[in-house]
Design a protein around this motif. Sequence first.
Motif, short mmCIF file in Angstrom:
data_model
loop_
_atom_site.label_atom_id
_atom_site.label_comp_id
_atom_site.label_asym_id
_atom_site.label_seq_id
_atom_site.Cartn_x
_atom_site.Cartn_y
_atom_site.Cartn_z
N GLY B 41 30.79 44.05 33.53
CA GLY B 41 29.92 44.01 34.51
C GLY B 41 30.19 44.85 35.86
N CYS B 42 31.49 45.45 35.67
CA CYS B 42 31.84 46.37 36.66
C CYS B 42 32.79 47.48 36.25
CB CYS B 42 32.35 45.91 37.93
SG CYS B 42 33.87 44.95 37.65
N SER B 43 33.39 47.18 35.18
CA SER B 43 34.75 48.13 34.56
C SER B 43 35.46 48.72 35.96
CB SER B 43 33.91 49.29 33.81
OG SER B 43 34.50 50.39 33.89
N GLY B 45 37.49 45.87 37.43
CA GLY B 45 38.37 44.59 37.75
C GLY B 45 37.90 43.88 38.79
N CYS B 47 34.72 41.75 38.54
CA CYS B 47 33.86 40.73 38.19
C CYS B 47 34.35 39.82 37.32
CB CYS B 47 32.52 41.46 37.73
SG CYS B 47 32.51 42.10 35.95
N GLY B 48 35.24 40.08 36.47
CA GLY B 48 35.62 39.16 35.51
C GLY B 48 34.96 38.79 34.29
N CYS B 50 34.83 40.61 31.85
CA CYS B 50 35.50 40.99 30.46
C CYS B 50 36.77 40.31 30.43
CB CYS B 50 35.68 42.46 30.89
SG CYS B 50 36.80 42.53 32.26
N CYS B 62 38.63 45.24 30.79
CA CYS B 62 38.24 46.82 31.46
C CYS B 62 39.49 47.50 32.11
CB CYS B 62 37.23 46.85 32.20
SG CYS B 62 37.59 45.97 33.96
S1 FES Z 1 34.07 44.34 33.79
FE1 FES Z 1 34.18 43.53 35.77
S2 FES Z 1 36.25 43.06 35.59
FE2 FES Z 1 36.00 44.02 34.12
#
Ligand code: FES
Lengths: 81, 158, 759
Positions: B41-43, B45, B47-48, B50, B62
């Motif tokens: 979702g964000c890569s 850290g 959004c969670g 992953c 991520c």
């Molecule tokens: S992709 Fe969003 S926290 Fe890892």
Amino acid sequence: MAHVTLIGNLRQYTGDVTEFEIDAGTIRQLLRKLGEKFPELAPHLEEGLAVAIDGQIYQDALLEPISPDSEVHILPQIAGG
Amino acid sequence: MAKHHVTTTVNGDPVEYLCESEQSLLDCLRDELDLIGAKEGCSSGDCGACSVLLDGRLVCSCLILGVEAEGKNVETIEGMAQGEELHPLQRKFLEHAALQCGICTPGVLVAAKALLAKNPDPTETQVRYWLAGNLCRCTGYDKIVRAVMDAAAEMRGA
Amino acid sequence: MQERVKKPQFDVVGTRPIRPDGVDKVTGRAKYGADLKMAGQLVGKVLRSPHAHARIKSIDISKALALAGVKAVVTAEDFPGQPSEFIPAGEGVVNYRDMSNNVMARDKVLYEGHAVAAVAALNEKTALAALDAIKVEYEVLPHVIDEMEAIKPGAPILHEDMITTGVTPAPTKASNISKRVEFNLGDITKGFAAADLVVEREFKTKAVHQGYIEPHACLASASEDGSAELWVTTQGHWVVRAYCAKLLGWDIGKIRVTSSEIGGGFGGKTVVYLEPLALALSKKSRRPVKMVMSREEVFKASGPTSGGTVKVKMGVKKDGTITAAEAEITLQAGAFQGSPVQPACMCAFANYDLENVKVVGFDVVSNRPKVAAYRAPGGPISTYGVESVVDEIAEKLGICPIELRLKNAAKEGTRAAYGPKFGPVGLVECLEAAKESDHWKAPVGPNQGRGLAAGFWFNIGGETTVSLQLNEDGTLTLMVGTPDIGGLRASLCMMAAEELKMDVSKIRPIIADTSSLGYNFLTGGSRATFSSGMATVEAARSIVKQACGRAAKLWDIPEEAVTFEDGMIRPAGENAGKHQPMHLSDIAKVAGKTGGAIVGYAAISAQGAAPSFGVHIADTEVDPGTGKVTVTRYTAIQDAGKAIHPSYVEGQYQGGAVQGIGWALNEEYIYGDDGKLQNAGFLDYRIPVASDLPMIDTIIVEVPNPRHPYGVRGIGETPIVPPMAAIGASVRRSSGVRFFELPMSPPKVLKAMKAAGKA
Ligand code: FES
Ligand code: FES
């Protein structure tokens, strides 16, 4: 004759006339007659309009019938998210 | 540069993959192992989506390098159900309609499982703070929190 | 949780079965936009403008193309230029020139993040190296970000040919105002003259992003013969197909678009960004191309909704009767025309039964990403202003905010300020439900305040096609074309099950691709359950009719002598009792031998959508030390018409309310003086997290829509309309200060409280 009201910006193509009576059996006929009555308006009748007949809003419904004593509003098309 | 050869355990299965130095564990799971349950979702850290467990610890995959999984035990959403039996959390999420689009769901479920492993009887506030790292844009969290509390109760046999 | 869902008079509708797509979503099996892989696929990446406004002097792609592993590069030259004309398509009217220039900049870049080139390469590393190797020469131009700055004389002009429409006589000079709109009812001069109290205020809201957790993603595969397949996360794959065909100059029928599971959209996935680029790259490289946006790209280059300036003036008699209402709404469109200013104007006073209204709106371009629809587009912005003024009026007159609204509430027969009269609507019922709610009756906590606001959305229908197949064993397969973002498939199967008197688990739904069904407009405008539901009911009734026809033939009796009751096909009238009633599954078994498969198909343009009103109640507490506002209790009340699956209706109320809470308290696009977005990530663009919130209570009011077989209105949009004003009203009481600007973030609240001597 249906009583027609133009809402919003369309008045700029009708010389500020916003209310009139039109004899039309369907939305398609209504739009065609409007175009004939106000040639400047004609090209804009394709542009995302909605037509309310007696309060119910119709979009993309050219064949929807209009009763002789209907109250019709022509307003901007509505989308959403 | 040559790729790294990583030997690790994912959901109990021994696996190997080749990865670049900079490749994240999330990318390795998704691209090298075809485990697409963890989402990006964000890569960064934030959004969670992953979320996975690494040796039992909840991490954002991520933010972990693929090479860091060497010799470790990775658990993902794909390993949550036991055979044909859904995990109680999974079942409660369905019963409570705790997902709408479902993109956050794998991450939320993995995080919730980690919470219940630590604290089988969390308060609403504890659930909310634990899940604060898992963004959900659809549900407003209400049904998620209820589902987690209900699953916890069921798992405690309450 | 309080429930006002009346005891269901249906077997299935109104119950809460497990959704058919649920198990795949809790096990990680469901495939979203970025989850498909094809053999030989390439990675596509976009080169984006570092400048807010610049002329592109040259683009040199030769070095990138020369890199090993780079398979294709595209720029604006690879897309046929489009004429500037307004064509009805997708979300209202589109201008394909703007759309084309937005997906790939031509001549000028108009915002930071604007696409200037795209590459396809063997892997991500090579693709990124290729982006670095592309040389773009820019002539940087002065930029403008704020909408009020953009309309000042002398502001940098984005489009040299933009002449404001809706103004007579037409201006002769270009400006950043694309259009002016005006809505009038009655005579406001007379109305204000009759008022005992006039309140006039100006409000500011910031651009906010839909914030779907799944970034835009697609996988395109174009063939040498001109056909192509596209896998994409979208709210409307037929719309994507039409846009891509137009932007690329390809045949619609040759493009097959499959919608993946969609990880949130809220209006933001109704347009195209990557899709035409991926198709063009695939065509050039003759390989499948996968493209996925980063979160930063999502923020910088996909649509937020407008920020804006809303001026509201309302006149009221001492007894609370509103005599006149006026608003001026200026909305950011982003870099290309087309903010939701029109619906913002139309929604502004929709909650009220008014005689004298004037609303003027301006659509303003500036150097920001082009806005996209966001849940009830425009409605929340104007409603924030109007409902805040109504709250202030209630306070000044010493009238209860619910009573003041009840006195003026829109109801059946009320003429909306945008013209037509409302049919049956549920605002009064929602206000009454609010008054009777536990929340409203509960005492307000210490240091807390309570606020309330109402909201409205039109809801729409539109083109919809479904197919329902009766399988040999009596199970059914439902094919629909409106992507399911939050439980749609469950609701549709429930309506089919209700019609067929079947177990809902016997109906398996899929979201069909564009080559498998007739046209479907997108999931948006709160239309999916309404429209696809209508079509599903029609298809189910067609199955019943066909099954009855087969039974009539088997029994050698006329078709009219067969009825469908309680799930059984029975001989009726004088034939009653002469033949063994048959279940649908009995007919299914013999369908092949009695004329072939039984398939119900409905291709409709759904009409008869009906508005949904909602009322939200918010309690807040403000930390006088930090200015942080905490929502301590929240109730969302809304007229659903009929809740097919109440859990997913509640979910929409809760999710919309929380997006509104984010809009009210934290979310905003923050720009630096350089015209660059400073918070393009979830760390700095702070959407609500679980620990920020209380439970969101819901009350489902049901005033059925007479035009839908089950009374459905459409419910997804309205829940985001009331929250900002409800929270504003609440913060007014918890902090002692009335705010006129969003977000009410801690620094602003603290500053205002200090200024007012409250902190
Ligand atoms: S992709 Fe969003 S926290 Fe890892
Ligand atoms: S269900 Fe969509 S983000 Fe959580």
